[in-house]
Write an enzyme that holds these catalytic residues in place. Structure first.
Site, PDB file in Angstrom:
ATOM      1  N   CYS A 171     -29.582 -28.248  15.695  1.00  0.00           N
ATOM      2  CA  CYS A 171     -28.733 -29.397  16.040  1.00  0.00           C
ATOM      3  C   CYS A 171     -27.472 -28.857  16.694  1.00  0.00           C
ATOM      4  O   CYS A 171     -27.562 -28.066  17.632  1.00  0.00           O
ATOM      5  CB  CYS A 171     -28.445 -30.253  14.809  1.00  0.00           C
ATOM      6  SG  CYS A 171     -27.625 -29.396  13.463  1.00  0.00           S
ATOM      7  N   ARG A 179     -27.446 -30.804  10.204  1.00  0.00           N
ATOM      8  CA  ARG A 179     -28.359 -31.956  10.304  1.00  0.00           C
ATOM      9  C   ARG A 179     -29.780 -31.507  10.563  1.00  0.00           C
ATOM     10  O   ARG A 179     -30.740 -32.162  10.158  1.00  0.00           O
ATOM     11  CB  ARG A 179     -27.910 -32.896  11.418  1.00  0.00           C
ATOM     12  CG  ARG A 179     -26.773 -33.799  11.058  1.00  0.00           C
ATOM     13  CD  ARG A 179     -26.342 -34.592  12.248  1.00  0.00           C
ATOM     14  NE  ARG A 179     -25.926 -33.731  13.336  1.00  0.00           N
ATOM     15  CZ  ARG A 179     -25.775 -34.123  14.592  1.00  0.00           C
ATOM     16  NH1 ARG A 179     -26.020 -35.364  14.913  1.00  0.00           N
ATOM     17  NH2 ARG A 179     -25.380 -33.282  15.516  1.00  0.00           N
TER      18      ARG A 179
END
Lengths: 389, 304
Positions: free
Chosen positions: B254, B259
């Protein structure tokens, strides 16, 4: 003796309508999917804060002036009462949030700022500004509700001051703030030690104030019980309780975050500010972020504060708008600029950095208070000597 | 074939879950509330937003701060083995504990925590499916009083490098020297290079775009409206639609690597694929010298 006069129906109706509007507004905010509950609570806390400030005349400059000019210490003792309640309450909450005050960890969002000359300069500037404009920012907000026509100019000046603060921030941060220590008393004395130390200091201040205190000549009480101001200590205790409840559920009381956000957003869109404000967003305090949503917790709080004050002022017959005189406007604007700059570089004002900071055991709160009163005294002297309104 | 399917279905129902694999790595809010007093359960919150834990957390939970507890702040690395072991012992984790992680923002950083736990070989680690979002939406109780648990005795293993992709591994894919699939979980505008990062974030790369060869499946596609992971069959379809079917190893990334742990969790734990997380992610790759990028939007060094 005046009868237990209930305000006239017209005043009652206006006041009840304003309170009902805030409650309905809060209910509406509660329905917002993300953060609605916090917004709703902010509105109710703002309403209560506005009522408490207005009814008890919880105005840092006014009560200081009462003491300087007439040796009437009751208002300042009200602030001491607020701090004492807040210190005990905050530390009780800290013990639940952070069982051990471990070095390197600070309680979430508490207004514990860096100790630097910039903090002192900001507090000093804020003190002069409140003496010139006649109130600190929180008092200008509640005086808006009383129909004060000079307060909008002071708040406008504060917005300009905030923008100046942002423009000077990077230099001040690099020369004074970045390396400055962040001193949280429980790290050094434990929770019990921090409470004891601060209560002892407050007790010394209270004894000093009481020794100097001279009861002003009794003035016949006007109006009914509903119209009389609450004693300062009642306001202090209520503000102290509200501060603790607010910290427990939302965050420390503060009145400048939204003003700062508006100033930062406006100045950013003009391209007048540096692209990066170094380190600013890493501090707790009346942090000021670029606005991304219409309603922020602090924005809702401020709006409800003004409406709460309006309801209380109308109820008690204190709503008395009048046209400001030109010197008043000039003083309000100039004082506002000094307050805005001071609040920005000190990361808050009398409510955020001093009241909430001292309650949180922040050394920065005490330093702010010390220099604030220095600036206030100087501003008051200047105003008197220049016979400036 | 029909008989086999029926037997599998009956077996699954007997086990009380539609799929054996997710049950090993996810617990439901119901399950957690029923088992909250189990002395072997260690509940750990890893939230992004400060103050979330302190103002209210699930009873018995301990707070891990992701950007100080789970990383080595000097080396831009995950927390060291001795520090992690101390962190876990202080949180009361023992060798026989069942650890349940949960957090705000759809368990982003709780999943990052799960990846760190996995890297250090800690067993019996699960995520609360739906995290804080679901727990709060169901009006389940929170408490504000944090407790200091009795110290645990967990022993953590040396970091398992097989769970982690480094810059060189990703460059090899970009240069087609390695047959690994890349999943970019950022927003479509970040992937295409229209924006360098979402508004208001501090961590930036000097270039915008994505690693050549990476497919874009924003993390949110893996979750249902209530914040829980979508059912395994649905997840399989979502990833298979862009060629991620478990037939070859996968790397997720990411912007700063947290994330992507969420998608790492879905692919690795729920689908059982061979997956590594690239925690250097776009802030490292997009700033690296001499590596190719794909930037359909044509932004160049912020001066388009």
């Amino acid at each position: 003796m005046a009868a237990l006069a209930v305000p006239p129906a017209r005043r009652l109706a206006v006041s009840a309508t304003v309170v009902a509007a805030v409650v309905l507004f809060s209910h509406h905010l509660g329905g917002i999917a993300e953060g609605g509950r916090e917004l709703a609570l902010s509105a109710l806390f703002g309403l209560a804060f506005g009522i408490f400030l207005q009814r008890s005349r919880f105005c840092f400059f006014c009560v200081s002036r009462d003491f300087i000019e007439q040796r009437d210490a009751r208002g300042l003792l009200g602030i001491v009462a607020a701090l004492a309640i807040g210190i005990v309450g905050y530390h009780l909450v800290f013990g639940a949030f952070l069982p051990v005050p471990t070095p390197g960890r600070l309680p979430p969002q508490a207004h514990i700022g860096p100790l630097s000359w910039v903090l002192a300069a900001g507090a000093f500037s804020f003190g002069i500004g409140m003496a010139l404009s006649g109130s600190c920012i929180s008092a200008h907000l509640y005086r808006l509700g009383e129909g004060s026509t000079a307060s909008p100019f002071a708040l406008l000046g504060a917005l300009v001051g905030f923008a100046l603060g942002f423009a000077s921030w990077n230099d001040l941060y690099l020369s004074g703030i970045q390396q400055a220590p962040v001193v949280w008393l429980p790290h050094h004395f434990g929770y019990a030690g921090s409470v004891a130390l601060q209560l002892v200091v407050l007790a010394i201040i209270a004894i000093g104030l009481w020794r100097w205190h001279r009861q002003p000549d009794a003035v016949a009480a006007k109006g009914g019980a509903w119209e009389r101001r609450w004693p300062a200590y009642v306001g202090g205790l209520l503000v102290g309780f509200l501060g603790v409840l607010s910290y427990f559920r939302l965050g420390p009381l503060g009145v400048t975050a939204e003003l700062g956000s508006i100033a930062r957003t406006a100045a950013s869109t003009t391209g007048w500010l540096p692209d990066r404000l170094e380190g600013l967003d890493t501090f707790s305090g009346c942090a000021t972020v670029i606005k991304q949503t219409l309603w922020s917790d602090n924005g809702v709080f401020i709006l409800s504060l003004v409406l709460g004050s309006l309801a209380a002022a109308v109820f008690a017959g204190d709503f008395k708008p009048r046209l400001p005189r030109l010197p008043e406007i000039g003083r309000a604007l100039a004082g506002g600029v000094l307050m805005g700059w001071g609040a920005m570089v000190a990361l808050g004002c009398t409510v955020g950095t001093m009241l909430s900071g001292i309650m949180a055991g922040a050394a920065s709160g005490w330093v702010f208070g010390l220099f604030l009163f220095g600036g206030l005294w100087l501003g008051w002297q200047a105003r008197r000597k220049l016979d400036w309104g | 074939m029909k008989l086999v399917k029926s037997l599998l279905l009956v077996g699954s129902l007997l086990l009380g879950t539609a799929h054996a694999a997710p049950g090993d790595f996810l617990v439901s809010t119901d399950w957690l509330e029923k088992n909250i007093n189990d002395p072997k359960l260690r509940l750990i919150e890893v939230s992004v937003n400060p103050g979330q834990f302190e103002r209210g957390h699930i009873q018995g939970a301990v707070n891990f701060t992701w950007h100080t507890d789970l990383v080595d702040p000097v080396k831009r690395d995950i927390v060291s083995q001795p520090n992690f072991e101390k962190l876990l012992r202080d949180a009361g984790v023992s060798n026989d504990s069942t650890v349940v992680l949960y957090g705000d923002t759809n368990n982003w950083f709780a999943a990052w925590g799960a990846w760190v736990f996995d890297t250090y070989g800690v067993k019996n680690v699960k995520l609360l499916d739906g995290g804080r979002k679901k727990w709060e939406a169901e009006n389940r109780p929170l408490v504000a009083v944090a407790k200091v648990p009795a110290a645990g005795n967990v022993k953590v293993q040396p970091a398992n490098k097989a769970l982690r992709a480094r810059l060189a591994d990703v460059v090899a894919v970009a240069e087609k020297k390695s047959n690994v699939a890349l999943v970019d979980i950022r927003s479509a505008d970040e992937y295409s290079g229209k924006v360098f990062a979402p508004a208001g974030v501090q961590e930036l790369a000097i270039r915008a775009g994505h690693v050549p060869g990476a497919v874009n499946v924003p993390w949110g596609q893996a979750v249902a409206a209530d914040g829980t992971f979508k059912p395994v069959e649905e997840l399989k379809k979502i990833y298979a639609a862009v060629g991620i079917d478990g037939s070859k190893p996968v790397i997720t990334y990411c912007r700063i690597g947290e994330r992507s742990s969420h998608t790492w969790f879905a692919l690795k734990k729920l689908l059982g694929y061979d997956v590594r997380n690239y925690d250097g992610s776009w802030t490292e790759y997009g700033n690296a010298v001499g590596v190719p990028i794909n930037n359909p939007a044509g932004t160049v060094w912020g001066g388009k």
